[in-house]
Design a protein around this motif. Structure first.
Motif, PDB file in Angstrom:
ATOM      1  N   TRP A  62       0.840  -1.205   0.000  1.00 55.47           N
ATOM      2  CA  TRP A  62       0.000   0.000   0.000  1.00 55.47           C
ATOM      3  C   TRP A  62       0.872   1.251   0.000  1.00 55.47           C
ATOM      4  N   LYS A  63       0.899   1.917  -1.146  1.00 57.46           N
ATOM      5  CA  LYS A  63       1.728   3.103  -1.345  1.00 57.46           C
ATOM      6  C   LYS A  63       0.891   4.215  -1.966  1.00 57.46           C
ATOM      7  N   LEU A  64       1.202   5.445  -1.590  1.00 60.73           N
ATOM      8  CA  LEU A  64       0.622   6.621  -2.224  1.00 60.73           C
ATOM      9  C   LEU A  64       1.750   7.543  -2.653  1.00 60.73           C
ATOM     10  N   LEU A  91      -2.965   8.029  -5.753  1.00 66.32           N
ATOM     11  CA  LEU A  91      -2.551   6.709  -6.212  1.00 66.32           C
ATOM     12  C   LEU A  91      -1.373   6.836  -7.169  1.00 66.32           C
ATOM     13  N   TRP A 104       6.855   7.726  -3.844  1.00 61.79           N
ATOM     14  CA  TRP A 104       5.848   7.049  -3.030  1.00 61.79           C
ATOM     15  C   TRP A 104       6.243   7.060  -1.563  1.00 61.79           C
ATOM     16  N   TYR A 111      -4.971   3.866   2.656  1.00 64.80           N
ATOM     17  CA  TYR A 111      -5.056   3.624   1.208  1.00 64.80           C
ATOM     18  C   TYR A 111      -6.507   3.596   0.741  1.00 64.80           C
ATOM     19  N   PRO A 154      -8.292  -1.302  -0.818  1.00 68.59           N
ATOM     20  CA  PRO A 154      -6.997  -1.865  -0.423  1.00 68.59           C
ATOM     21  C   PRO A 154      -6.896  -3.373  -0.635  1.00 68.59           C
TER      22      PRO A 154
END
Length: 309
Positions: free
Chosen positions: A252-254, A260, A269, A277, A283
């Motif tokens: 889970w990365k932003l 996103l 990220w 997320y 997720p």
């Protein structure tokens, strides 16, 4: 002569070929190391010693005693089987793995998260009991975390940079826990190399492979020395690197702005929890958790089968 030459150095071997296929698949994915696959399948020491044997002594043996003697000296059957597996895997799976990373990044990352976590456990179990091993382990964690926050520089794509990228990436690929693909990302060379493989740009592929061969022959001697003379510190550092690299493969990365990722190969990220997320997208945490377990169990299964081989 290396110990590895005593292990049936003849023709092609199916078990080694399949290990090569797995190593090639792992090396395509940023955050996963082919060296990790070699380690957990029980061929790592044999691989290092066989590569180390590709030296001037082998060349002299070729001219003095003939090809058969040189082939046996370098454990040729083992190396050929492994390299064929890696090559076939990279050429055939590059497109499929790129597609999976693009369309199912959370699920793929979760699966590899489980793989790496189990690999760290297996490497840790092989560390001889020695005072201060935990300090080396923490150093490995710190190194991996440092790598995870480094952002790529701009690098032009030319013969010199492709050659140099291959030389650096192969050093990471051969080490358990350090991803050669992630090193290529940091150099800004991941996309050009993957595109060359997809389009079968043989000129660029040849330059990259030449860089890999040069870097490997230079690095493997140091690695062999460390494996035989300083095994405990090396394994402790590698365990730490594996644990620290979980930060790179965390699903889970932003982006830095909280959006996103539009590009699965981007390095802009930061890691977030599944709940954070969920503000942006599903997720899929149940599926992700399940695939983490599958990856973890798969590594333990591979290691069990490899010990019986």
């Amino acid at each position: 002569m290396p110990d590895s030459q005593n292990k049936s150095p003849g023709g092609l071997r199916g078990g080694i070929f399949l290990r090569g296929v797995a190593m090639g698949a792992a090396d395509i994915v940023p955050g996963v190391s082919g060296g990790t696959i070699a380690f957990i399948t029980g061929i790592y020491d044999q691989l290092i010693d066989s590569l180390k044997a590709c030296n001037l002594a082998a060349l002299k043996l070729l001219f003095s005693n003939g090809p058969a003697a040189a082939w046996q000296y370098v454990n040729g059957g083992f190396l050929l089987s492994l390299l064929l597996g890696i090559g076939l895997s990279v050429l055939s799976l590059a497109r499929g793995i790129s597609w999976a990373l693009h369309h199912h990044p959370l699920l793929m990352a979760s699966f590899f998260f489980g793989l790496i976590l189990a690999s760290a456990l297996l490497v840790y179990r092989q560390i001889p009991h020695a005072r201060g091993a935990w300090l080396y382990l923490l150093a490995g964690v710190g190194f991996a975390l440092l790598i995870s926050v480094v952002r790529p520089g701009e690098m032009p794509v030319n013969a010199l940079t492709v050659f140099g990228a291959g030389a650096l990436a192969i050093c990471a690929m051969i080490l358990p826990g350090i991803s050669g693909s992630f090193i290529l990302l940091l150099l800004g060379m991941y996309e050009p190399v993957i595109q060359a493989i997809k389009s079968l740009d043989m000129g660029m592929i040849a330059l990259f492979m030449l860089g890999c061969a040069t870097g490997l022959m230079a690095f493997v001697r140091l690695l062999s020395y460390l494996m035989h003379q300083h095994r405990c510190p090396l394994l402790a550092v590698l365990t730490g690197v594996l644990l620290g690299s979980l930060s790179i493969i965390w699903p889970w990365k932003l982006t830095g702005s909280g959006q996103l990722l539009s590009d699965e190969h981007s390095l802009d990220w930061h890691n977030v929890l599944p709940g954070d997320y969920a503000v942006q997208a599903d997720p899929q945490w149940l599926f992700c958790l399940g695939l983490m377990v599958v990856g973890f169990v798969l590594v333990l299964f591979i290691e069990t089968v490899a010990r019986r081989d």
